[in-house]
Scaffold this motif. Structure first.
Motif, mmCIF file in Angstrom:
data_model
loop_
_atom_site.group_PDB
_atom_site.id
_atom_site.type_symbol
_atom_site.label_atom_id
_atom_site.label_comp_id
_atom_site.label_asym_id
_atom_site.label_seq_id
_atom_site.Cartn_x
_atom_site.Cartn_y
_atom_site.Cartn_z
ATOM 1 N N LYS A 53 0.671 -1.196 -0.072
ATOM 2 C CA LYS A 53 -0.159 0.011 0.010
ATOM 3 C C LYS A 53 0.871 1.300 -0.112
ATOM 4 O O LYS A 53 0.551 2.246 -0.848
ATOM 5 C CB LYS A 53 -0.922 0.014 1.208
ATOM 6 N N LEU A 54 1.817 1.249 0.761
ATOM 7 C CA LEU A 54 3.050 2.350 0.883
ATOM 8 C C LEU A 54 3.332 2.735 -0.684
ATOM 9 O O LEU A 54 3.314 3.917 -1.055
ATOM 10 C CB LEU A 54 3.904 2.219 1.752
ATOM 11 N N TRP A 55 4.007 1.675 -1.257
ATOM 12 C CA TRP A 55 4.705 1.954 -2.508
ATOM 13 C C TRP A 55 3.791 2.229 -3.615
ATOM 14 O O TRP A 55 3.887 3.070 -4.749
ATOM 15 C CB TRP A 55 5.607 0.793 -3.015
ATOM 16 N N THR A 56 2.431 1.715 -3.555
ATOM 17 C CA THR A 56 1.247 2.130 -4.709
ATOM 18 C C THR A 56 0.889 3.501 -4.354
ATOM 19 O O THR A 56 0.628 4.294 -5.356
ATOM 20 C CB THR A 56 0.401 1.280 -4.418
ATOM 21 N N THR A 57 0.776 3.971 -2.961
ATOM 22 C CA THR A 57 0.412 5.465 -2.836
ATOM 23 C C THR A 57 1.637 6.314 -3.377
ATOM 24 O O THR A 57 0.992 7.391 -3.667
ATOM 25 C CB THR A 57 0.205 5.487 -1.306
ATOM 26 N N ILE A 58 2.704 6.058 -3.205
ATOM 27 C CA ILE A 58 3.843 6.790 -3.610
ATOM 28 C C ILE A 58 3.729 6.627 -5.141
ATOM 29 O O ILE A 58 3.885 8.012 -5.759
ATOM 30 C CB ILE A 58 5.031 6.265 -3.243
ATOM 31 N N GLY A 59 3.522 5.812 -5.576
ATOM 32 C CA GLY A 59 3.211 5.866 -7.439
ATOM 33 C C GLY A 59 2.228 6.400 -7.977
ATOM 34 O O GLY A 59 2.062 6.456 -9.083
ATOM 35 N N LEU B 60 0.116 9.241 -5.832
ATOM 36 C CA LEU B 60 -0.068 10.499 -5.098
ATOM 37 C C LEU B 60 0.892 11.490 -5.979
ATOM 38 O O LEU B 60 0.485 12.515 -6.304
ATOM 39 C CB LEU B 60 0.116 10.293 -3.905
ATOM 40 N N LEU B 61 2.164 11.259 -5.838
ATOM 41 C CA LEU B 61 3.393 12.020 -6.313
ATOM 42 C C LEU B 61 3.101 12.298 -7.858
ATOM 43 O O LEU B 61 3.354 13.383 -8.207
ATOM 44 C CB LEU B 61 4.565 11.409 -6.106
ATOM 45 N N PRO B 62 3.048 11.146 -8.681
ATOM 46 C CA PRO B 62 2.944 11.618 -10.217
ATOM 47 C C PRO B 62 1.682 12.409 -10.421
ATOM 48 O O PRO B 62 1.618 13.259 -11.162
ATOM 49 C CB PRO B 62 2.732 9.971 -10.692
ATOM 50 N N ALA B 63 0.515 12.060 -9.728
ATOM 51 C CA ALA B 63 -0.703 12.926 -10.042
ATOM 52 C C ALA B 63 -0.223 14.534 -9.600
ATOM 53 O O ALA B 63 -0.798 15.332 -10.377
ATOM 54 C CB ALA B 63 -2.011 12.322 -9.114
ATOM 55 N N ILE B 64 0.620 14.672 -8.667
ATOM 56 C CA ILE B 64 0.586 16.308 -8.366
ATOM 57 C C ILE B 64 1.637 16.441 -9.272
ATOM 58 O O ILE B 64 1.124 17.962 -9.761
ATOM 59 C CB ILE B 64 1.397 16.192 -6.977
ATOM 60 N N PHE B 65 2.640 16.061 -9.673
ATOM 61 C CA PHE B 65 3.828 16.690 -10.402
ATOM 62 C C PHE B 65 3.028 16.611 -12.015
ATOM 63 O O PHE B 65 3.518 17.756 -12.946
ATOM 64 C CB PHE B 65 4.749 15.818 -10.594
ATOM 65 N N LEU B 66 1.950 15.760 -12.399
ATOM 66 C CA LEU B 66 1.396 15.811 -13.681
ATOM 67 C C LEU B 66 0.427 17.198 -13.753
ATOM 68 O O LEU B 66 0.884 17.986 -14.798
ATOM 69 C CB LEU B 66 0.308 14.686 -13.846
ATOM 70 N N THR C 138 9.234 9.408 -12.945
ATOM 71 C CA THR C 138 10.086 8.783 -11.799
ATOM 72 C C THR C 138 9.223 8.231 -10.702
ATOM 73 O O THR C 138 9.545 6.889 -10.329
ATOM 74 C CB THR C 138 11.000 9.889 -11.268
ATOM 75 N N PHE C 139 8.546 8.837 -10.257
ATOM 76 C CA PHE C 139 7.642 8.346 -9.057
ATOM 77 C C PHE C 139 6.636 7.177 -9.389
ATOM 78 O O PHE C 139 5.938 6.575 -8.499
ATOM 79 C CB PHE C 139 6.924 9.285 -7.862
ATOM 80 N N LEU C 140 6.058 7.180 -10.551
ATOM 81 C CA LEU C 140 5.484 6.144 -11.266
ATOM 82 C C LEU C 140 6.066 4.592 -10.958
ATOM 83 O O LEU C 140 5.435 3.738 -10.783
ATOM 84 C CB LEU C 140 4.978 6.146 -12.711
ATOM 85 N N GLY C 141 7.511 4.868 -10.695
ATOM 86 C CA GLY C 141 8.052 3.549 -10.405
ATOM 87 C C GLY C 141 7.623 3.057 -9.121
ATOM 88 O O GLY C 141 7.816 1.621 -8.791
ATOM 89 N N GLY C 142 6.962 3.567 -8.227
ATOM 90 C CA GLY C 142 6.511 3.072 -6.885
ATOM 91 C C GLY C 142 5.614 1.988 -7.126
ATOM 92 O O GLY C 142 5.150 1.135 -6.089
ATOM 93 N N PHE C 143 4.786 2.032 -8.186
ATOM 94 C CA PHE C 143 3.944 1.013 -8.592
ATOM 95 C C PHE C 143 4.310 -0.493 -8.718
ATOM 96 O O PHE C 143 3.721 -1.519 -8.247
ATOM 97 C CB PHE C 143 3.137 1.226 -9.756
ATOM 98 N N TYR C 144 5.670 -0.495 -9.017
ATOM 99 C CA TYR C 144 6.490 -1.808 -9.455
ATOM 100 C C TYR C 144 6.564 -2.705 -7.973
ATOM 101 O O TYR C 144 6.120 -3.963 -8.138
ATOM 102 C CB TYR C 144 7.637 -1.752 -10.030
ATOM 103 N N PRO C 145 7.019 -2.003 -6.941
ATOM 104 C CA PRO C 145 7.120 -3.080 -5.580
ATOM 105 C C PRO C 145 5.563 -2.971 -4.995
ATOM 106 O O PRO C 145 5.492 -3.485 -3.772
ATOM 107 C CB PRO C 145 8.101 -2.333 -4.755
ATOM 108 N N THR D 101 -8.403 5.532 -7.621
ATOM 109 C CA THR D 101 -8.070 4.064 -7.526
ATOM 110 C C THR D 101 -7.031 3.741 -6.258
ATOM 111 O O THR D 101 -6.981 2.589 -5.839
ATOM 112 C CB THR D 101 -7.205 3.719 -9.079
ATOM 113 N N ASN D 102 -6.144 4.785 -5.976
ATOM 114 C CA ASN D 102 -5.366 4.378 -4.736
ATOM 115 C C ASN D 102 -5.882 4.481 -3.783
ATOM 116 O O ASN D 102 -5.698 3.536 -2.756
ATOM 117 C CB ASN D 102 -4.322 5.694 -4.841
ATOM 118 N N ILE D 103 -7.193 5.135 -3.282
ATOM 119 C CA ILE D 103 -7.749 5.134 -2.210
ATOM 120 C C ILE D 103 -8.580 3.739 -2.299
ATOM 121 O O ILE D 103 -8.484 3.146 -1.050
ATOM 122 C CB ILE D 103 -9.046 6.217 -2.177
ATOM 123 N N LEU D 104 -8.766 3.248 -3.431
ATOM 124 C CA LEU D 104 -9.801 2.001 -3.212
ATOM 125 C C LEU D 104 -8.453 0.768 -2.919
ATOM 126 O O LEU D 104 -8.820 -0.043 -2.333
ATOM 127 C CB LEU D 104 -10.198 1.633 -4.702
#
Length: 463
Positions: free
Chosen positions: A332-338, A340-346, A368-375, A437-440
Motif C-alpha cells: 500500500k505504501l509503494w502504490t501510494t507513492i506511485g 499521489l506524487l505522479p498525480a501532483i507533478f502531472l 520517476t515516481f510512477l516506479g513506486g507501482f512496481y514494488p 484508484t489509490n484510495i480503493l
C-alpha cells in the motif's frame, strides 16, 4: 555435437540460473516495449505538417499521412484492443505453457513490427490498425506468463526486488524505444528503419530464449543440485503447486483484495499509458521539440523510474524482512507513492505553460515516481495466489489494459486543436483516476496469500 551443445548451455554463464531467468524475463518486456512505443514517436513525424521543420528532420512527402487527431487516437489505442483480449485468453494457458507462450508472445510482435511499414504502404491507417491489434494480441500473454515464472523461480522474500527488476523492463524498453526511435528517425530521415531494428532485436531474443529459457528449477537440465535444492527450500512457503489445480473462479471473482488490486492496476495503467502514448504528441505540439529531443525528454525519465522501482523493490523487501511493516502495508505504501506524487507533478506540469525547463522537470518527476507501482501493485498477484498468479495477472493486467484503449482515444477527442487548455483537461482526468484508484487500493488490498489459493485437496506448504 549434442554434448558440445550441452556443455555450452551448462556453462553459458557462471551466474545462477535464477539470475539468467530473471534477465531473460527482463529483456522479454524490454523488447515488447521498444516495439510498442516506437509508433508513438514515429507518428509525430508521419502526420506532421509537410511544410513544418519543427521535427528537425525532412520526411519525404510519400511518408507523410493526413491522419487527424481522432484517427491518430484510434491508431494509438488499437494496440490495446488486442492486448486486452489476449490477457483474458491467456489466463487459461499461462500456467501450463509458460516458456513457449512467452516466446511466441515476443515472436508475434516482432514479425508484425517488421511488417508495419509494408502494411502502411498497402493498407494505410486501417491496415496499420489491424497490425497493431495483432501485435497487442501477441504482447497480451507476456505479463500473465511472467507472473507464472516469478512464482516458479522467485521466493516471497525476494519478490519485491526481482519482481520489480523484471517488470521494470517496461521502463528501460520505453526509454530505449523512445530515445532510439527519435535517433533513428533523425539519423536516417525516415520512420521506417525503427520498426526493422526493434523487430530484429526481438527475434534475436526469441532464439536465445528457446535455448536457455526454462519454466522452473525442476525442469532446468543444467541447474546445479545445490541451486535447485536451495531454491526449492526458499520457495517452500509460497511455491506454486506442481498439480494441475481447478481454478476457483467464483472465489476469485468475489475476492475483495483482488478487486482492490484491479483498482490499483487501473490507476497505474492510466498514468503510464498516458505518458507513453500521448506525451510525445504534447511535447511535439505544445513545446515543439524536434523528434530526437522529443524522444529524450519524453522517455529519458524512464531511466530514473527504473532506478526508483529497483530501489523501491529492495526497500520493500527490507521493510518486510525487518518487520518494519507487513507485506500488505508495504504494498500500500509503494502504490501510494506511485499514485499521489505522479498525480501532483502531472498537474504542476500542466499549469507551467510552455516554459520548457519546468515542464520537462515536472514530467520527469511524474514518470520517476510512477516506479513506486512496481514494488506495489505489480507483484501483488503473486502475494495473493502463487498457484494462480498467471490467472490473476491475466485478469488484473487485462482490465488495466482497457485504459490503454481509453487514454489515447480520450486525448484525441479532447485535444483537436492541441492547446494547453485542452491538454489540461486530459491531465485533470488522470489526476482524479490516480487518486481514486489509490484510495480503493488502500481500502481493500492485501499482501497475504488468500485461502482460495489452495482448492480442496491441493497440496499446501508445510511449516
Amino acid at each position: 555435437m549434442p554434448s558440445l551443445l550441452n556443455t555450452c548451455m551448462g556453462g553459458i554463464c557462471c551466474c545462477a540460473k535464477q539470475h539468467i531467468l530473471v534477465m531473460m524475463a527482463f529483456f522479454a518486456i524490454f523488447n515488447q516495449y521498444t516495439m510498442r512505443v516506437c509508433l508513438h514517436l514515429a507518428i509525430t513525424v508521419m502526420t506532421g505538417d509537410q511544410n513544418a521543420t519543427v521535427s528537425g528532420v525532412e520526411i519525404p512527402d510519400e511518408d507523410r499521412f493526413d491522419w487527424d487527431e481522432h484517427e491518430q487516437g484510434i491508431i494509438l489505442s488499437s494496440f490495446y484492443w488486442g492486448y486486452t483480449l489476449s490477457h483474458f485468453a491467456s489466463t487459461f494457458v499461462a500456467d501450463h505453457y509458460s516458456k513457449h507462450l512467452l516466446g511466441v508472445s515476443v515472436l508475434i510482435t516482432a514479425i508484425f513490427t517488421l511488417l508495419t511499414p509494408l502494411a502502411i504502404d498497402y493498407g494505410g491507417a486501417w491496415l496499420l490498425v489491424v497490425f497493431r491489434v495483432i501485435e497487442g494480441i501477441g504482447e497480451g500473454a507476456t505479463f500473465p506468463v511472467l507472473s507464472v515464472l516469478v512464482a516458479h523461480w522467485v521466493p516471497a522474500n525476494r519478490r519485491g526486488f526481482f519482481g520489480s527488476f523484471i517488470f521494470s523492463g517496461c521502463q528501460i524498453g520505453a526509454l530505449a524505444g523512445g530515445i532510439g526511435t527519435g535517433y533513428f528517425i533523425q539519423a536516417h530521415g525516415t520512420w521506417r528503419t525503427t520498426f526493422y531494428i526493434w523487430g530484429v532485436l526481438a527475434l534475436v531474443w526469441y532464439i536465445v530464449w528457446l535455448l536457455i529459457g526454462y519454466e522452473s528449477p525442476e525442469t532446468h537440465p543444467y541447474i546445479s543440485e545445490q541451486e535447485k535444492s536451495q531454491l526449492l527450500e526458499q520457495l517452500a512457503d509460497s511455491k506454486k503447486s506442481s498439480e494441475k489445480l481447478p481454478i476457483p473462479w467464483r472465489r476469485i471473482f468475489t475476492s475483495v483484495p483482488l478487486w482492490g488490486l484491479i483498482a490499483g492496476q487501473i490507476g497505474h495503467d492510466w498514468g503510464t499509458y498516458l505518458i507513453i502514448t500521448d506525451l510525445p504528441k504534447y511535447m511535439n505540439s505544445i513545446l515543439q521539440f524536434s523528434v530526437a529531443d522529443n524522444g529524450i525528454v519524453t522517455y529519458g525519465p524512464f531511466f530514473s523510474m527504473w532506478l526508483f522501482s529497483i530501489l523501491g523493490g529492495w526497500l520493500a523487501d527490507l521493510q518486510i524482512k525487518k518487520r518494519c511493516m507487513s507485506r500488505t502495508n508495504a504494498r500500500k505504501l509503494w502504490t501510494t507513492i506511485g499514485s499521489l506524487l505522479p498525480a501532483i507533478f502531472l498537474m504542476l506540469a500542466s499549469y507551467t505553460g510552455a516554459n520548457k525547463v519546468p515542464v520537462v522537470m515536472f514530467f520527469a518527476l511524474c514518470v520517476t515516481f510512477l516506479g513506486g507501482f512496481y514494488p506495489g501493485v505489480k507483484v501483488n498477484s503473486n502475494d495473493l495466489s502463487p498457484n494462480f498468479a498467471g490467472v490473476l495477472m491475466g485478469m488484473v493486467n487485462g482490465i488495466g489494459a482497457i485504459t490503454g484503449i481509453l487514454t489515447p482515444y480520450i486525448a484525441g477527442l479532447l485535444t483537436p486543436n492541441q492547446t494547453i487548455e485542452e491538454w489540461r483537461i486530459v491531465f485533470w482526468i488522470a489526476f482524479v483516476v490516480l487518486n481514486v484508484t489509490n484510495i480503493l487500493f488502500l481500502m481493500f488490498a492485501s499482501g497475504d496469500i488468500q485461502p482460495w489459493n489452495y482448492p480442496a485437496g491441493s497440496e499446501q506448504p508445510q511449516h
